[in-house]
Design a protein around this motif. Structure first.
Motif, short mmCIF file in Angstrom:
data_model
loop_
_atom_site.label_atom_id
_atom_site.label_comp_id
_atom_site.label_asym_id
_atom_site.label_seq_id
_atom_site.Cartn_x
_atom_site.Cartn_y
_atom_site.Cartn_z
N UNK A 1 6.46 5.50 -1.41
CA UNK A 1 5.85 6.66 -2.07
C UNK A 1 4.37 6.43 -2.31
N UNK A 2 4.02 5.22 -2.80
CA UNK A 2 2.62 4.91 -3.04
C UNK A 2 1.82 4.90 -1.74
N UNK A 3 2.44 4.42 -0.66
CA UNK A 3 1.75 4.39 0.63
C UNK A 3 1.52 5.80 1.17
N UNK A 4 2.50 6.69 0.99
CA UNK A 4 2.39 8.04 1.53
C UNK A 4 1.45 8.92 0.71
N UNK A 5 1.45 8.76 -0.60
CA UNK A 5 0.67 9.65 -1.45
C UNK A 5 -0.73 9.13 -1.73
N UNK B 1 1.14 6.18 7.59
CA UNK B 1 -0.24 6.59 7.84
C UNK B 1 -0.44 8.00 7.33
N UNK B 2 -1.43 8.16 6.47
CA UNK B 2 -1.73 9.49 5.94
C UNK B 2 -2.36 10.29 7.06
N UNK B 3 -1.58 11.20 7.63
CA UNK B 3 -2.02 11.91 8.82
C UNK B 3 -1.71 13.40 8.67
N UNK B 4 -1.29 14.02 9.78
CA UNK B 4 -1.13 15.47 9.79
C UNK B 4 -0.12 15.98 8.78
N UNK B 5 1.02 15.29 8.66
CA UNK B 5 2.06 15.72 7.72
C UNK B 5 1.52 15.74 6.30
N UNK B 6 0.85 14.67 5.91
CA UNK B 6 0.36 14.57 4.54
C UNK B 6 -0.79 15.53 4.28
N UNK B 7 -1.70 15.67 5.24
CA UNK B 7 -2.83 16.57 5.05
C UNK B 7 -2.38 18.03 5.05
N UNK B 8 -1.41 18.36 5.90
CA UNK B 8 -0.87 19.72 5.89
C UNK B 8 -0.17 20.02 4.57
N UNK B 9 0.50 19.01 4.02
CA UNK B 9 1.16 19.18 2.73
C UNK B 9 0.12 19.40 1.62
N UNK B 10 -0.94 18.57 1.64
CA UNK B 10 -1.97 18.68 0.60
C UNK B 10 -2.68 20.02 0.65
N UNK C 1 11.80 0.33 13.72
CA UNK C 1 12.58 1.56 13.89
C UNK C 1 11.75 2.73 14.39
N UNK C 2 10.43 2.53 14.53
CA UNK C 2 9.58 3.63 14.98
C UNK C 2 9.24 4.62 13.90
N UNK C 3 9.37 4.23 12.63
CA UNK C 3 9.08 5.14 11.51
C UNK C 3 7.81 4.75 10.77
N UNK C 4 7.05 3.82 11.32
CA UNK C 4 5.83 3.38 10.63
C UNK C 4 4.79 4.48 10.54
N UNK C 5 4.92 5.52 11.36
CA UNK C 5 3.94 6.62 11.31
C UNK C 5 4.00 7.35 9.97
N UNK C 6 5.12 7.21 9.24
CA UNK C 6 5.21 7.86 7.93
C UNK C 6 4.24 7.25 6.93
N UNK D 1 7.03 -6.76 2.73
CA UNK D 1 6.91 -7.07 4.16
C UNK D 1 8.18 -6.73 4.94
N UNK D 2 9.35 -6.90 4.33
CA UNK D 2 10.60 -6.58 5.04
C UNK D 2 10.70 -5.09 5.32
N UNK D 3 10.31 -4.26 4.35
CA UNK D 3 10.34 -2.82 4.57
C UNK D 3 9.32 -2.40 5.61
N UNK D 4 8.14 -3.01 5.59
CA UNK D 4 7.13 -2.69 6.60
C UNK D 4 7.62 -3.04 8.00
N UNK D 5 8.28 -4.20 8.13
CA UNK D 5 8.80 -4.62 9.43
C UNK D 5 9.92 -3.68 9.89
N UNK D 6 10.78 -3.25 8.97
CA UNK D 6 11.86 -2.34 9.33
C UNK D 6 11.31 -1.00 9.80
N UNK D 7 10.30 -0.48 9.13
CA UNK D 7 9.70 0.78 9.54
C UNK D 7 9.05 0.65 10.91
N UNK D 8 8.43 -0.49 11.17
CA UNK D 8 7.77 -0.69 12.46
C UNK D 8 8.78 -0.81 13.60
#
Length: 702
Positions: free
Chosen positions: A247-251, A276-285, A269-274, A260-267
């Motif tokens: 939550x802190x990373x996304x917001x 990075x504050x990008x289009x989803x977050x900026x569109x939400x804001x 699994x291909x979910x590490x893009x969540x 580190x274990x959660x970061x490795x799991x996201x990487x």
């Protein structure tokens, strides 16, 4: 006869496509020109020597004149000159940026020394604590030699926030160069971050009472960093332990609370893009404020009569996106999303249609001109490739839906949503895969399934909870919604861990630099051509695949300190016989590097590798002809600034049974080298040293 007519027809069709491209009819020039900028900036960043100002200033003028002269009679030549003009402008932007950010860099290891400065950033997790300090003074260094920023590892508990003046004792070293060829170029990124030294603290840092901000701008920067840290801490606390770090990373863009274990799991699994504050977050804001203002503005008649609701809502969304951009830290993906959001909401502000793929071109142009060093980073490459691919997908598939009948059934709607989610995940994964294979030597196999699994959670739980928290924050009622946000992201992390466990460990060939260039050209060609012109993207794509599958693969690396990293059947091991000092392990081969099962100290040893066999052969004298092969002597001269700690040589025998290769690792201990196996047999390729660049510094010693 029919077959001959078909072949002739295909040839005519291909010639028609080529002629339309040469005439500029099938090209999207707004997309071509930013790509020229990006390739020019990338070429500048990877050169071994620093180009001069005269060359970089003269090249754009020459190409501009050539494009103007040939604009009427030689259209194809004029187009090529225009592309070269933008290429030269990209290189010039890199040179300009390199000069503007110039700051002192430490020349050698020093310490322990007293550092006085202001904490600019804190990166703290369960396994790592690092402080980035805006330096005011360093003991025994003159102001002309004092770095602007230093980063130190810090073991004690951190009881201060960004913006706090501190005094620390630390051992400092220059930013380390790449350990092996193709490894992460940390010293280049450090140069553009004005990070002049790295090291580790000795004891605790002492808070200072004296304010140390030099000017108003720096005071604002430190204040923003402190606010960002407070927001991240509050989000983490209110969201709960399960999903608080994510939550802190996304917001707030602060990943220090993510384990580190959660970061490795996201990487994996291909979910590490969540993260990075990008289009989803900026569109939400921006989208929250746009729709709220659009909904509430007409309720006040005096306001509604004086200003259109859509324009006011667009202006409010731009302000919201700007504030979010400042708070989030401004990474490359955030910059891209911010510029695209400005283009989209700006189109609404001036009552014009959004520019779709042109917004990607505008965002790329802005990012390359402001931060040309970002072009060679995986974040830039994967972010823009995935964004362009998704916009193209929605242009060609989802947006032209005006002819579809209304009142579709529930099953049809659900099926369309699943198909859209699958197409989105597959498209983004394929667009980003070449860059993942090059930079990380891996691809997330289960990324499509993992993204499909989290899509309903993100769409119907995470996004509404985050939107409600943003709306309730001014009234102090956000904690309830942050708790819901943390629970949803806890489930996302559970899916990521499960996907990472199921994902098989595929031994994929590494995508080399040449193959990456051709893959980038194929992706670019698909977007810049229209209609049948897109078929021309097949040629560079085929070249990239052939180079990827048949290109030479690394069997061992020689590090810049003389260490040898060899790839066995079970993983990577390190031989330290030639290590001149305690160096760093390369990031290119992963985190799990074990010691080789060899006695060391010049004792004979033999190891079975994945692509052959490697042997340490003791040599009694440096005049022994077996110490280096003729090929090695021709490619690189011994550049070791210190005596070689071992008289041994390395003998590599490939599994193909070809002639063995004898190597002296000490001869490559300045720029490093890679031992490769290919169709032509084993060979050694020396690394390109960037000691001629401003960020080129001695190898880190400690």
């Amino acid at each position: 006869m029919p077959q001959a007519e078909s072949v002739q027809s295909d040839r005519k069709s291909l010639m028609a496509v080529v002629q339309s491209v040469l005439a500029g009819q099938s090209l999207r020039w707004p997309l071509v020109l930013p790509l020229g900028l990006a390739f020019g900036a990338a070429a500048y960043m990877t050169l071994p020597m620093e180009p001069g100002w005269r060359t970089l200033l003269a090249a754009p003028v020459v190409f501009a004149v050539a494009a103007y002269i040939t604009r009427n009679r030689f259209v194809a030549v004029s187009m090529l000159c225009t592309l070269c003009l933008w290429f030269a402008c990209g290189a010039l932007a890199g040179k300009t940026r390199t000069t503007l950010v110039a700051a002192p860099v430490l020349a050698e290891q020093i310490g322990s020394v007293r550092i006085e400065g202001v904490v600019a950033e804190i990166d703290a997790s369960d396994h790592s604590r690092r402080l980035r300090i805006a330096v005011r003074a360093i003991e025994d260094l003159t102001p002309q030699r004092t770095p602007k920023f230093v980063r130190i590892s810090y073991r004690p508990a951190i009881d201060f926030a960004p913006g706090r003046p501190v005094a620390c004792r630390a051992i400092l070293s220059p930013p380390p160069r790449p350990v092996v060829p193709g490894d992460y170029v940390f010293n280049r990124d450090a140069w553009f971050d004005r990070l002049g030294a790295v090291g580790f603290a000795v004891g605790r840092c002492e808070p200072l009472a004296t304010p140390m901000a030099r000017n108003v701008l720096e005071r604002v920067e430190l204040w923003v960093a402190a606010v960002r840290r407070k927001i991240a801490a509050h989000v983490f606390s209110a969201s709960g332990a399960a999903g608080g770090g994510m939550s802190a990373a996304m917001l707030a863009g602060d990943r220090s609370y993510l384990t580190p274990d959660d970061s490795e799991a996201l990487r994996l699994s291909g979910l590490a893009h969540l993260l990075s504050i990008s289009g989803l977050h900026m569109a939400l804001a921006g989208g929250i404020f746009f729709f709220l203002i659009r909904l509430l503005w007409p309720l006040c008649e005096p306001l509604a009569l004086r200003a259109p609701a859509v324009q006011v809502a667009a202006a409010g969304a731009i302000i919201a996106c700007t504030l979010y951009f400042v708070i989030s830290g401004g990474q490359v993906s955030t910059q891209r999303a911010y510029v695209m959001a400005l283009v989209g909401f700006g189109a609404k502000l001036f009552d014009r249609p959004a520019l779709s793929l042109r917004s990607v071109a505008v965002a790329m142009t802005v990012v390359v001109l402001l931060q040309p060093e970002a072009v060679v980073t995986p974040g830039f490459q994967m972010s823009f490739a995935a964004s362009a691919a998704l916009i193209a997908l929605y242009e060609f598939w989802f947006w032209p839906t005006t002819d579809q009948p209304e009142g579709r059934g529930v099953i049809s709607r659900v099926g369309g949503w699943i198909a859209g989610a699958a197409a989105t995940s597959i498209t983004a994964s394929l667009a980003a895969m070449p860059f993942a294979l090059h930079h990380f030597n891996r691809a997330a196999v289960f990324s499509v399934a993992a993204n499909l699994a989290i899509s309903p959670i993100i769409s119907f739980w995470t996004t509404p909870a985050a939107a409600a928290a943003a709306v309730a924050a001014p009234f102090g009622l956000q904690d309830v919604f942050l708790g819901l946000l943390g629970k949803s992201l806890g489930i996302v992390l559970a899916i990521a861990r499960y996907s990472a466990r199921l994902s098989p460990s595929l031994d994929l060939p590494r995508l080399g630099a040449a193959a990456l260039v051709w893959a980038s050209l194929a992706i670019a060609a698909f977007f810049i051509f229209r209609g049948r012109g897109r078929s021309l993207a097949a040629a560079p794509a085929a070249v990239a695949i052939v180079l990827w599958l048949s290109g030479p693969q690394p069997a061992a690396y020689i590090a810049t300190d003389g260490s040898v990293y060899a790839r066995t059947q079970t993983g990577w091991v390190v031989l330290k016989d030639w290590r001149r000092f305690n160096g760093l392990d390369p990031l290119l081969i992963g985190d799990d590097v074990g010691p080789a099962n060899c006695p060391g100290k010049g004792v004979a040893c033999r190891l079975a590798l994945k692509h052959g066999e490697i042997e340490i052969v003791p040599a009694p004298t440096t005049n022994d002809p077996s110490r280096a092969s003729p090929a090695a002597e021709e490619q690189t001269k011994p550049l070791a600034p210190k005596p070689c700690p071992s008289q041994s040589v390395l003998r590599f025998t490939p599994s193909s049974g070809r002639q063995a290769l004898a190597i002296d690792p000490c001869a490559y201990a300045e720029a490093g080298a890679v031992i490769e196996t290919g169709l032509s047999g084993p060979h050694i390729r020396a690394g390109l040293s960037q000691t001629g660049r401003p960020w080129g510094q001695p190898v880190r010693q400690r």
